[in-house]
Scaffold this motif. Sequence first.
Motif, PDB file in Angstrom:
ATOM      1  N   LYS A 144       1.033  -1.109   0.000  1.00  0.00           N
ATOM      2  CA  LYS A 144       0.104  -0.006   0.049  1.00  0.00           C
ATOM      3  C   LYS A 144       0.677   1.428  -0.045  1.00  0.00           C
ATOM      4  N   ASN A 145       0.258   2.297  -0.785  1.00  0.00           N
ATOM      5  CA  ASN A 145       0.772   3.606  -0.731  1.00  0.00           C
ATOM      6  C   ASN A 145       2.465   3.454  -0.949  1.00  0.00           C
ATOM      7  N   LEU A 146       3.041   3.005  -2.041  1.00  0.00           N
ATOM      8  CA  LEU A 146       4.469   2.993  -2.234  1.00  0.00           C
ATOM      9  C   LEU A 146       4.747   4.383  -2.716  1.00  0.00           C
ATOM     10  N   ASN A 147       6.024   4.904  -2.579  1.00  0.00           N
ATOM     11  CA  ASN A 147       6.369   6.307  -3.041  1.00  0.00           C
ATOM     12  C   ASN A 147       7.583   5.954  -4.195  1.00  0.00           C
ATOM     13  N   HIS A 148       8.231   4.994  -4.139  1.00  0.00           N
ATOM     14  CA  HIS A 148       9.250   4.419  -4.870  1.00  0.00           C
ATOM     15  C   HIS A 148       9.587   3.136  -5.035  1.00  0.00           C
ATOM     16  N   ILE A 149       9.607   2.648  -6.181  1.00  0.00           N
ATOM     17  CA  ILE A 149       9.782   1.157  -6.471  1.00  0.00           C
ATOM     18  C   ILE A 149      11.119   1.068  -7.005  1.00  0.00           C
ATOM     19  N   LEU A 150      12.008   0.263  -6.413  1.00  0.00           N
ATOM     20  CA  LEU A 150      13.291  -0.305  -7.090  1.00  0.00           C
ATOM     21  C   LEU A 150      13.119  -1.827  -7.090  1.00  0.00           C
ATOM     22  N   ALA A 151      13.002  -2.331  -8.158  1.00  0.00           N
ATOM     23  CA  ALA A 151      12.502  -3.687  -8.513  1.00  0.00           C
ATOM     24  C   ALA A 151      13.219  -4.284  -9.897  1.00  0.00           C
ATOM     25  N   GLU A 152      13.835  -5.677  -9.596  1.00  0.00           N
ATOM     26  CA  GLU A 152      14.489  -6.418 -10.627  1.00  0.00           C
ATOM     27  C   GLU A 152      13.562  -6.325 -11.906  1.00  0.00           C
ATOM     28  N   ALA A 153      14.323  -6.088 -13.141  1.00  0.00           N
ATOM     29  CA  ALA A 153      13.788  -6.555 -14.414  1.00  0.00           C
ATOM     30  C   ALA A 153      14.877  -7.235 -15.239  1.00  0.00           C
ATOM     31  N   ASN A 154      15.323  -8.252 -14.821  1.00  0.00           N
ATOM     32  CA  ASN A 154      16.483  -8.873 -15.400  1.00  0.00           C
ATOM     33  C   ASN A 154      16.553  -9.296 -16.901  1.00  0.00           C
ATOM     34  N   TYR A 155      15.424  -9.791 -17.329  1.00  0.00           N
ATOM     35  CA  TYR A 155      15.692 -10.370 -18.887  1.00  0.00           C
ATOM     36  C   TYR A 155      14.359 -10.393 -19.485  1.00  0.00           C
ATOM     37  N   SER A 156      14.405 -10.548 -20.801  1.00  0.00           N
ATOM     38  CA  SER A 156      13.263 -10.621 -21.493  1.00  0.00           C
ATOM     39  C   SER A 156      13.120 -12.018 -22.182  1.00  0.00           C
ATOM     40  N   ASN A 157      12.142 -12.643 -21.984  1.00  0.00           N
ATOM     41  CA  ASN A 157      11.667 -13.973 -22.829  1.00  0.00           C
ATOM     42  C   ASN A 157      11.974 -13.877 -24.225  1.00  0.00           C
ATOM     43  N   ARG A 158      11.502 -12.740 -24.925  1.00  0.00           N
ATOM     44  CA  ARG A 158      11.879 -12.396 -26.274  1.00  0.00           C
ATOM     45  C   ARG A 158      13.145 -12.331 -26.837  1.00  0.00           C
ATOM     46  N   ILE A 159      14.001 -11.856 -26.063  1.00  0.00           N
ATOM     47  CA  ILE A 159      15.474 -11.603 -26.282  1.00  0.00           C
ATOM     48  C   ILE A 159      16.213 -13.039 -26.245  1.00  0.00           C
ATOM     49  N   MET A 160      15.911 -13.786 -25.196  1.00  0.00           N
ATOM     50  CA  MET A 160      16.498 -14.989 -24.996  1.00  0.00           C
ATOM     51  C   MET A 160      16.047 -15.990 -25.929  1.00  0.00           C
ATOM     52  N   GLU A 161      14.636 -16.171 -26.580  1.00  0.00           N
ATOM     53  CA  GLU A 161      14.221 -17.010 -27.275  1.00  0.00           C
ATOM     54  C   GLU A 161      14.890 -16.722 -28.773  1.00  0.00           C
ATOM     55  N   ALA A 162      15.226 -15.404 -28.850  1.00  0.00           N
ATOM     56  CA  ALA A 162      15.544 -14.765 -30.483  1.00  0.00           C
ATOM     57  C   ALA A 162      17.083 -15.252 -30.379  1.00  0.00           C
ATOM     58  N   ALA A 163      17.840 -15.335 -29.124  1.00  0.00           N
ATOM     59  CA  ALA A 163      19.150 -15.588 -29.152  1.00  0.00           C
ATOM     60  C   ALA A 163      19.446 -17.122 -29.217  1.00  0.00           C
ATOM     61  N   ARG A 170      19.894 -20.656 -20.086  1.00  0.00           N
ATOM     62  CA  ARG A 170      18.705 -20.234 -19.991  1.00  0.00           C
ATOM     63  C   ARG A 170      18.414 -20.563 -18.533  1.00  0.00           C
ATOM     64  N   ASN A 171      18.534 -21.725 -18.110  1.00  0.00           N
ATOM     65  CA  ASN A 171      18.155 -22.229 -16.675  1.00  0.00           C
ATOM     66  C   ASN A 171      18.605 -21.499 -15.734  1.00  0.00           C
ATOM     67  N   HIS A 172      20.011 -21.089 -15.947  1.00  0.00           N
ATOM     68  CA  HIS A 172      20.654 -20.192 -14.968  1.00  0.00           C
ATOM     69  C   HIS A 172      20.034 -18.876 -14.744  1.00  0.00           C
ATOM     70  N   VAL A 173      19.512 -18.297 -15.790  1.00  0.00           N
ATOM     71  CA  VAL A 173      18.892 -16.876 -15.741  1.00  0.00           C
ATOM     72  C   VAL A 173      17.572 -17.201 -15.225  1.00  0.00           C
ATOM     73  N   ASN A 207      20.681 -10.068 -22.092  1.00  0.00           N
ATOM     74  CA  ASN A 207      19.095 -10.590 -22.162  1.00  0.00           C
ATOM     75  C   ASN A 207      18.059  -9.434 -21.899  1.00  0.00           C
ATOM     76  N   ALA A 208      18.672  -8.200 -21.742  1.00  0.00           N
ATOM     77  CA  ALA A 208      17.779  -7.127 -21.595  1.00  0.00           C
ATOM     78  C   ALA A 208      17.795  -5.932 -22.506  1.00  0.00           C
ATOM     79  N   ASP A 209      16.684  -5.293 -22.782  1.00  0.00           N
ATOM     80  CA  ASP A 209      16.859  -4.039 -23.581  1.00  0.00           C
ATOM     81  C   ASP A 209      16.475  -2.913 -22.739  1.00  0.00           C
ATOM     82  N   PRO A 210      17.176  -2.050 -22.139  1.00  0.00           N
ATOM     83  CA  PRO A 210      17.090  -0.942 -21.201  1.00  0.00           C
ATOM     84  C   PRO A 210      15.865  -0.036 -21.714  1.00  0.00           C
ATOM     85  N   GLU A 211      16.181   0.438 -22.927  1.00  0.00           N
ATOM     86  CA  GLU A 211      14.996   1.556 -23.466  1.00  0.00           C
ATOM     87  C   GLU A 211      13.977   0.731 -23.786  1.00  0.00           C
ATOM     88  N   GLN A 212      13.712  -0.324 -24.124  1.00  0.00           N
ATOM     89  CA  GLN A 212      12.471  -1.166 -24.476  1.00  0.00           C
ATOM     90  C   GLN A 212      11.850  -1.408 -23.123  1.00  0.00           C
TER      91      GLN A 212
END
Length: 241
Positions: A144-163, A170-173, A207-212
Amino acid sequence: MVLKVLGSGSSGNCYILENANEALIIEAGVPFKEVKIALDFNISKIAGVVTSHSHGDHSKYIKEFAKAGMNVFIPSDLLETSAEIGNFAGTLTHQMRIPLRSNFTIIPFEVVHDVECYGFLISHPDMGRLLFCTDTSYIAYRFKNLNHILAEANYSNRIMEAAGQDYVKRNHVLSGHMEIGTACEFLKVNNNTGLRNVVLLHLSANNADPEQFISDVENVVNCPVYVANKGLEINLDLCPF
């Protein structure tokens, strides 16, 4: 209150929450000397150090902080595997509340990783309520009532599948890290009118695209979105003007 990012990723994690009189260190994955430089060597303002889990990119330098007399809070398995830690303030559990003898209070909560691991709900009068969570497959709670969120966004399934990555890599990630779609769902559920900042943590180099990722998150929250690159500084004051 200012957030300073000294590192976010497999090469080392460390974040500082700092105002004129106090500082909280989250993660000990960079040398203590880098923290001292970031604080202009005013280490007396450090209220405490919390580490989410025992992996080296989050806790490698915890002994340096403890030996310098800092109030250090660590997961129990880190204490069990490192008898040389020496001075420490306590071992984390999901049931505790950490006052830190300052205006910071912290409530740890368990997350889903391949070792004992915690996220933190951190409160301070200057910044309100901040959620910190990294190295987890998902976050099973609504806050409830969070003012700031610092949360992981480690990878994209799309990028991993394309690679076409092999099963072992993959299992490690996938073992205890949060995919951008999962992160967006969590942020959507926890979005509120008081949310001022979202910072995406621990992006994979391959395995991440920062801008996307920023674009994806901007579609579900109504506040500035950042990637936690080394050197990033953000004003977290509730009344920034």
